[in-house]
Design a protein around this motif. Structure first.
Motif, PDB file in Angstrom:
ATOM      1  N   ASP A 186       8.039  18.174 -19.938  1.00 55.41           N
ATOM      2  CA  ASP A 186       7.948  18.170 -18.486  1.00 55.41           C
ATOM      3  C   ASP A 186       7.465  19.519 -17.967  1.00 55.41           C
ATOM      4  OD1 ASP A 186       8.853  15.585 -18.427  1.00 55.41           O
ATOM      5  OD2 ASP A 186      10.943  16.130 -18.105  1.00 55.41           O
ATOM      6  N   GLY A 187       6.632  19.475 -16.903  1.00 52.23           N
ATOM      7  CA  GLY A 187       6.125  20.691 -16.280  1.00 52.23           C
ATOM      8  C   GLY A 187       7.108  21.236 -15.261  1.00 52.23           C
ATOM      9  N   PRO A 188       6.680  22.170 -14.396  1.00 52.76           N
ATOM     10  CA  PRO A 188       5.299  22.646 -14.337  1.00 52.76           C
ATOM     11  C   PRO A 188       4.987  23.636 -15.459  1.00 52.76           C
ATOM     12  CG  PRO A 188       6.635  23.845 -12.774  1.00 52.76           C
ATOM     13  CD  PRO A 188       7.528  22.798 -13.365  1.00 52.76           C
ATOM     14  N   HIS A 189       3.694  23.905 -15.618  1.00 54.84           N
ATOM     15  CA  HIS A 189       3.230  24.886 -16.580  1.00 54.84           C
ATOM     16  C   HIS A 189       2.610  26.050 -15.814  1.00 54.84           C
ATOM     17  CE1 HIS A 189       3.085  20.846 -18.354  1.00 54.84           C
ATOM     18  NE2 HIS A 189       3.507  21.433 -19.455  1.00 54.84           N
ATOM     19  N   PHE A 190       2.532  27.195 -16.485  1.00 53.89           N
ATOM     20  CA  PHE A 190       1.975  28.374 -15.830  1.00 53.89           C
ATOM     21  C   PHE A 190       0.980  29.064 -16.761  1.00 53.89           C
ATOM     22  CE2 PHE A 190       5.944  27.638 -13.659  1.00 53.89           C
ATOM     23  CZ  PHE A 190       5.635  27.881 -12.324  1.00 53.89           C
ATOM     24  N   VAL A 191      -0.073  29.584 -16.177  1.00 58.38           N
ATOM     25  CA  VAL A 191      -1.063  30.370 -16.905  1.00 58.38           C
ATOM     26  C   VAL A 191      -1.091  31.757 -16.289  1.00 58.38           C
ATOM     27  CG1 VAL A 191      -3.486  30.626 -17.528  1.00 58.38           C
ATOM     28  CG2 VAL A 191      -2.450  28.343 -17.457  1.00 58.38           C
ATOM     29  N   ARG A 192      -0.914  32.760 -17.119  1.00 54.19           N
ATOM     30  CA  ARG A 192      -0.920  34.142 -16.632  1.00 54.19           C
ATOM     31  C   ARG A 192      -2.339  34.700 -16.719  1.00 54.19           C
ATOM     32  NH1 ARG A 192       1.246  38.871 -19.298  1.00 54.19           N
ATOM     33  NH2 ARG A 192       2.459  37.551 -20.680  1.00 54.19           N
ATOM     34  N   VAL A 193      -2.829  35.250 -15.619  1.00 51.57           N
ATOM     35  CA  VAL A 193      -4.201  35.737 -15.525  1.00 51.57           C
ATOM     36  C   VAL A 193      -4.188  37.195 -15.097  1.00 51.57           C
ATOM     37  CG1 VAL A 193      -6.430  35.460 -14.372  1.00 51.57           C
ATOM     38  CG2 VAL A 193      -5.058  33.440 -14.958  1.00 51.57           C
ATOM     39  N   LYS A 194      -5.028  38.013 -15.732  1.00 49.39           N
ATOM     40  CA  LYS A 194      -5.134  39.436 -15.389  1.00 49.39           C
ATOM     41  C   LYS A 194      -6.595  39.841 -15.332  1.00 49.39           C
ATOM     42  CE  LYS A 194      -3.893  43.763 -14.822  1.00 49.39           C
ATOM     43  NZ  LYS A 194      -5.280  44.229 -14.560  1.00 49.39           N
ATOM     44  N   ASN A 195      -6.951  40.541 -14.296  1.00 50.82           N
ATOM     45  CA  ASN A 195      -8.292  41.087 -14.166  1.00 50.82           C
ATOM     46  C   ASN A 195      -8.454  42.204 -15.191  1.00 50.82           C
ATOM     47  OD1 ASN A 195     -10.683  42.386 -13.375  1.00 50.82           O
ATOM     48  ND2 ASN A 195     -10.365  41.860 -11.217  1.00 50.82           N
ATOM     49  N   ASN A 224       0.502  34.370 -11.936  1.00 44.01           N
ATOM     50  CA  ASN A 224       0.893  33.171 -12.666  1.00 44.01           C
ATOM     51  C   ASN A 224       0.433  31.947 -11.882  1.00 44.01           C
ATOM     52  OD1 ASN A 224       3.084  33.906 -15.006  1.00 44.01           O
ATOM     53  ND2 ASN A 224       3.062  35.411 -13.368  1.00 44.01           N
ATOM     54  N   PHE A 225      -0.535  31.237 -12.433  1.00 43.73           N
ATOM     55  CA  PHE A 225      -1.088  30.065 -11.784  1.00 43.73           C
ATOM     56  C   PHE A 225      -0.340  28.820 -12.258  1.00 43.73           C
ATOM     57  CE2 PHE A 225      -4.411  33.112 -11.108  1.00 43.73           C
ATOM     58  CZ  PHE A 225      -4.966  32.745  -9.894  1.00 43.73           C
ATOM     59  N   ARG A 226       0.121  28.043 -11.293  1.00 44.77           N
ATOM     60  CA  ARG A 226       0.959  26.887 -11.562  1.00 44.77           C
ATOM     61  C   ARG A 226       0.122  25.628 -11.787  1.00 44.77           C
ATOM     62  NH1 ARG A 226       6.474  25.076  -9.092  1.00 44.77           N
ATOM     63  NH2 ARG A 226       6.331  22.802  -9.153  1.00 44.77           N
ATOM     64  N   ILE A 227       0.485  24.873 -12.844  1.00 40.78           N
ATOM     65  CA  ILE A 227      -0.175  23.606 -13.165  1.00 40.78           C
ATOM     66  C   ILE A 227       0.817  22.481 -12.906  1.00 40.78           C
ATOM     67  CG2 ILE A 227      -1.228  22.221 -15.004  1.00 40.78           C
ATOM     68  CD1 ILE A 227      -1.960  24.917 -16.354  1.00 40.78           C
ATOM     69  N   ASP A 228       0.464  21.542 -12.051  1.00 37.86           N
ATOM     70  CA  ASP A 228       1.373  20.459 -11.691  1.00 37.86           C
ATOM     71  C   ASP A 228       0.996  19.112 -12.298  1.00 37.86           C
ATOM     72  OD1 ASP A 228       3.295  21.818 -10.043  1.00 37.86           O
ATOM     73  OD2 ASP A 228       1.766  21.985  -8.497  1.00 37.86           O
ATOM     74  N   GLN A 229      -0.245  18.934 -12.703  1.00 36.64           N
ATOM     75  CA  GLN A 229      -0.632  17.629 -13.217  1.00 36.64           C
ATOM     76  C   GLN A 229       0.056  17.335 -14.543  1.00 36.64           C
ATOM     77  OE1 GLN A 229      -4.684  17.252 -15.186  1.00 36.64           O
ATOM     78  NE2 GLN A 229      -5.040  19.110 -13.965  1.00 36.64           N
ATOM     79  N   ALA A 230       0.312  16.048 -14.807  1.00 34.73           N
ATOM     80  CA  ALA A 230       0.955  15.643 -16.060  1.00 34.73           C
ATOM     81  C   ALA A 230      -0.001  15.883 -17.221  1.00 34.73           C
ATOM     82  CB  ALA A 230       1.345  14.178 -15.986  1.00 34.73           C
ATOM     83  N   ILE A 231       0.488  16.551 -18.248  1.00 36.80           N
ATOM     84  CA  ILE A 231      -0.335  16.873 -19.406  1.00 36.80           C
ATOM     85  C   ILE A 231      -0.258  15.724 -20.412  1.00 36.80           C
ATOM     86  CG2 ILE A 231      -0.728  18.529 -21.248  1.00 36.80           C
ATOM     87  CD1 ILE A 231      -1.287  19.563 -18.395  1.00 36.80           C
ATOM     88  N   GLN A 232      -1.421  15.262 -20.849  1.00 41.29           N
ATOM     89  CA  GLN A 232      -1.505  14.090 -21.723  1.00 41.29           C
ATOM     90  C   GLN A 232      -1.724  14.506 -23.181  1.00 41.29           C
ATOM     91  OE1 GLN A 232      -0.881  11.114 -20.389  1.00 41.29           O
ATOM     92  NE2 GLN A 232      -0.679  12.165 -18.408  1.00 41.29           N
ATOM     93  N   PRO A 233      -1.244  13.697 -24.143  1.00 39.08           N
ATOM     94  CA  PRO A 233      -1.457  14.010 -25.559  1.00 39.08           C
ATOM     95  C   PRO A 233      -2.909  13.809 -25.977  1.00 39.08           C
ATOM     96  CG  PRO A 233      -0.390  11.876 -25.321  1.00 39.08           C
ATOM     97  CD  PRO A 233      -0.439  12.479 -23.949  1.00 39.08           C
ATOM     98  N   ALA A 234      -3.311  14.517 -27.026  1.00 39.30           N
ATOM     99  CA  ALA A 234      -4.647  14.384 -27.624  1.00 39.30           C
ATOM    100  C   ALA A 234      -5.749  14.452 -26.563  1.00 39.30           C
ATOM    101  CB  ALA A 234      -4.741  13.079 -28.420  1.00 39.30           C
ATOM    102  N   THR A 235      -5.618  15.409 -25.663  1.00 37.22           N
ATOM    103  CA  THR A 235      -6.550  15.551 -24.546  1.00 37.22           C
ATOM    104  C   THR A 235      -6.989  17.007 -24.435  1.00 37.22           C
ATOM    105  OG1 THR A 235      -5.478  13.743 -23.342  1.00 37.22           O
ATOM    106  CG2 THR A 235      -6.837  15.248 -22.050  1.00 37.22           C
ATOM    107  N   THR A 236      -8.263  17.202 -24.124  1.00 32.54           N
ATOM    108  CA  THR A 236      -8.794  18.552 -23.956  1.00 32.54           C
ATOM    109  C   THR A 236      -8.877  18.895 -22.468  1.00 32.54           C
ATOM    110  OG1 THR A 236     -10.067  18.413 -26.001  1.00 32.54           O
ATOM    111  CG2 THR A 236     -10.730  20.102 -24.415  1.00 32.54           C
ATOM    112  N   TYR A 237      -8.407  20.085 -22.143  1.00 33.84           N
ATOM    113  CA  TYR A 237      -8.414  20.583 -20.767  1.00 33.84           C
ATOM    114  C   TYR A 237      -9.261  21.850 -20.697  1.00 33.84           C
ATOM    115  CZ  TYR A 237      -4.531  17.393 -19.907  1.00 33.84           C
ATOM    116  OH  TYR A 237      -3.751  16.278 -19.789  1.00 33.84           O
ATOM    117  N   ARG A 238      -9.980  21.982 -19.585  1.00 33.77           N
ATOM    118  CA  ARG A 238     -10.796  23.185 -19.374  1.00 33.77           C
ATOM    119  C   ARG A 238     -10.216  23.985 -18.212  1.00 33.77           C
ATOM    120  NH1 ARG A 238     -16.285  21.439 -18.199  1.00 33.77           N
ATOM    121  NH2 ARG A 238     -15.510  21.134 -16.063  1.00 33.77           N
TER     122      ARG A 238
END
Length: 280
Positions: A47-56, A100-114
């Motif tokens: 279960d989410g949410p997920h977060f991606v940390r980004v730095k300039n 920290n960028f928040r991801i709310d969409q449901a993440i699916q198995p065997a799927t590629t995300y960009r």
């Protein structure tokens, strides 16, 4: 989230912690040839949410400008085409403001995300992550069973097909702390049995406690009497097929992130616990 799930979450992230901290420590200033942004994040089948940390990468750490990221982050499911613009939040990491960028969409198995981090001028950092298959994991003995110190937990993974690595960890309580042992296991094609022997409780005692403690006990079935709690935990992390090679984890400049640095990958994690019989 239970305390055991929280513990596993910490365990799963531990492998990347050194990389995350190491990259942060070297971010100011970095030659622009390294790219625009560093990206650190994991897409999980939990279960989410997920977060991606980004730095300039071209802003010194600790500067006032580090608190403003003039970029748009988008995550796209490359199977369905669903795109989500991610919401930014600033969190202090070791005293340094990080995005920290928040991801709310449901993440699916065997799927590629960009993932795309785009500046107003159109220049962007790009990364892709493929999640593992939604493998079925059969566990024995069943959760209702109380197991003996000599008895192990067996995990059988199905529907993996040799695509990736699995890390299995065993945990025991001693001196008020939860002690873990870990090993990386490559899954061959077809069904695989893991932990049939190595995750017997007495073997974990040997791995996580000093030898002088367990060597004074003459019978292995009594090793578990050294524990604070009659709980044995087995946790696993199933990595996606594009999990970074060791060379990337050891050297961030070898990152597969386009026009940037970092790690962006897919995982699945879970924990199971069993009650131990501690009678001497």
């Amino acid at each position: 989230m239970t305390s055991y799930q929280k513990t596993l979450w910490i365990l799963v992230l531990f492998a990347g912690a050194a990389l995350l901290a190491g990259c942060d420590a070297s971010l100011a200033p970095i030659d622009k040839e390294a790219g625009l942004y560093s990206v650190h994040g994991y897409l999980t089948l939990n279960d989410g949410p997920h977060f991606v940390r980004v730095k300039n990468l071209n802003v010194p750490v600790g500067s006032d400008s580090a608190r403003a990221l003039n970029a748009t982050a988008t995550l796209t499911n490359l199977v369905t085409g669903q795109a989500e613009t991610l919401t930014d939040s600033i969190v202090a990491f070791e005293g340094t403001p990080t995005h920290n960028f928040r991801i709310d969409q449901a993440i699916q198995p065997a799927t590629t995300y960009r993932l795309r981090i785009e500046q107003p001028d159109g220049d962007a950092t790009r990364a892709t992550a493929t999640t593992p298959r939604d493998a079925r994991v059969d566990v024995s003995p069943p959760p209702s069973d109380t197991i003996e110190c000599l008895e192990g937990i067996t995990l059988r993974f199905r529907n993996i097909r040799g695509e990736s690595r699995v890390q299995v960890s065993g945990g025991l309580y001693r001196n008020g702390n939860l002690h873990w042992t870990r090993e990386d296991l490559r899954i061959p094609a077809g069904d695989s049995v893991l932990a049939q022997h190595g995750y017997a409780a007495w073997r974990l005692v040997q791995k996580v406690l000093p030898e002088y403690e367990w060597s004074r006990i003459d019978r292995k079935e009594n090793y578990c009497t050294l524990l604070d709690r009659n709980i044995m935990i087995v946790a696993y992390t199933h990595y996606g097929p594009d999990w970074p090679a060791d060379s990337v984890l050891g050297d961030p400049t070898q990152s597969t992130v386009k026009n940037g640095l970092g790690v962006f990958a897919g995982i699945r994690r879970d924990t199971m616990k069993r009650v131990l019989r501690l009678d001497d």
